[in-house]
Design a protein around this motif. Structure first.
Motif, PDB file in Angstrom:
ATOM      1  N   UNK A 120       0.780  -1.222  -0.048  1.00  0.00           N
ATOM      2  CA  UNK A 120      -0.054   0.188   0.062  1.00  0.00           C
ATOM      3  C   UNK A 120       0.822   1.235   0.103  1.00  0.00           C
ATOM      4  N   UNK A 121       1.923   1.326   0.699  1.00  0.00           N
ATOM      5  CA  UNK A 121       2.922   2.348   0.847  1.00  0.00           C
ATOM      6  C   UNK A 121       3.540   2.536  -0.523  1.00  0.00           C
ATOM      7  N   UNK A 122       3.821   1.784  -1.240  1.00  0.00           N
ATOM      8  CA  UNK A 122       4.455   1.760  -2.567  1.00  0.00           C
ATOM      9  C   UNK A 122       3.447   2.341  -3.512  1.00  0.00           C
ATOM     10  N   UNK A 123       2.398   1.870  -3.504  1.00  0.00           N
ATOM     11  CA  UNK A 123       1.251   2.402  -4.390  1.00  0.00           C
ATOM     12  C   UNK A 123       1.111   4.032  -4.176  1.00  0.00           C
ATOM     13  N   UNK A 124       0.972   4.365  -2.977  1.00  0.00           N
ATOM     14  CA  UNK A 124       0.873   5.785  -2.505  1.00  0.00           C
ATOM     15  C   UNK A 124       2.022   6.516  -2.872  1.00  0.00           C
ATOM     16  N   UNK A 125       3.031   6.146  -2.866  1.00  0.00           N
ATOM     17  CA  UNK A 125       4.402   6.770  -2.736  1.00  0.00           C
ATOM     18  C   UNK A 125       4.604   6.856  -4.565  1.00  0.00           C
ATOM     19  N   UNK A 126       4.105   6.088  -5.249  1.00  0.00           N
ATOM     20  CA  UNK A 126       4.444   6.256  -6.647  1.00  0.00           C
ATOM     21  C   UNK A 126       3.061   7.307  -7.271  1.00  0.00           C
ATOM     22  N   UNK A 127       2.153   7.723  -6.461  1.00  0.00           N
ATOM     23  CA  UNK A 127       1.342   8.731  -6.774  1.00  0.00           C
ATOM     24  C   UNK A 127       1.825  10.056  -6.756  1.00  0.00           C
ATOM     25  N   UNK A 128       1.950  10.768  -7.696  1.00  0.00           N
ATOM     26  CA  UNK A 128       2.507  12.128  -7.763  1.00  0.00           C
ATOM     27  C   UNK A 128       1.685  13.066  -6.842  1.00  0.00           C
TER      28      UNK A 128
END
Length: 143
Positions: free
Chosen positions: A83-91
């Motif tokens: 979930x963290x990786x998904x959010x961090x990839x969001x600009x």
């Protein structure tokens, strides 16, 4: 693989008796984690999950260990990391947001979050965010 007679929740709101294998228990855990996002609860423990699933705690622990090769905490933290990786990839999310984000995904402390992230990814969350931003800019420049 041992089996256990237990009440099984079929995610449509009904319960039924079924003999569960270790693999089926872990599949049910995975489904609960993804459909109900249980990993976001910082109070989630082996005991609370076992009670929710109506499976003995030691049985649930053994199933997770045998099928995934991981302990309960590591298994849950991997959902949190995803979930963290998904959010961090969001600009749309700023680096400042990242600093307090660990609570949003269920980690109870910043140090646990950073340690697990760095051990899993080899870089800090901020470095990961910068890396994703650079990749995004590179893709935009190619267009």
């Amino acid at each position: 693989m041992q089996q256990l007679n237990s009440i099984y929740y079929n995610f449509t709101g009904t319960y039924f008796m079924k003999t569960l294998s270790d693999k089926e228990i872990v599949q049910a855990v995975r489904k609960l984690m993804t459909s109900q996002r249980l990993y976001k609860d910082p109070e989630l423990s082996l005991i609370t999950l076992a009670n929710k699933m109506e499976v003995p705690r030691n049985r649930l622990s053994r199933a997770i260990n045998q099928i995934t090769g991981k302990n309960f905490s590591t298994y849950v933290n991997e959902f949190r990391l995803k979930e963290t990786l998904r959010v961090l990839a969001d600009e749309r999310y700023s680096p400042r947001f990242v600093q307090g984000f660990y609570k949003e995904v269920g980690f109870t402390s910043k140090s646990t979050f950073y340690k697990f992230f760095k051990e899993s990814m080899g870089i800090s969350p901020a470095e990961y965010k910068k890396q994703k931003k650079a990749e995004s800019l590179h893709k935009k420049a190619k267009k």
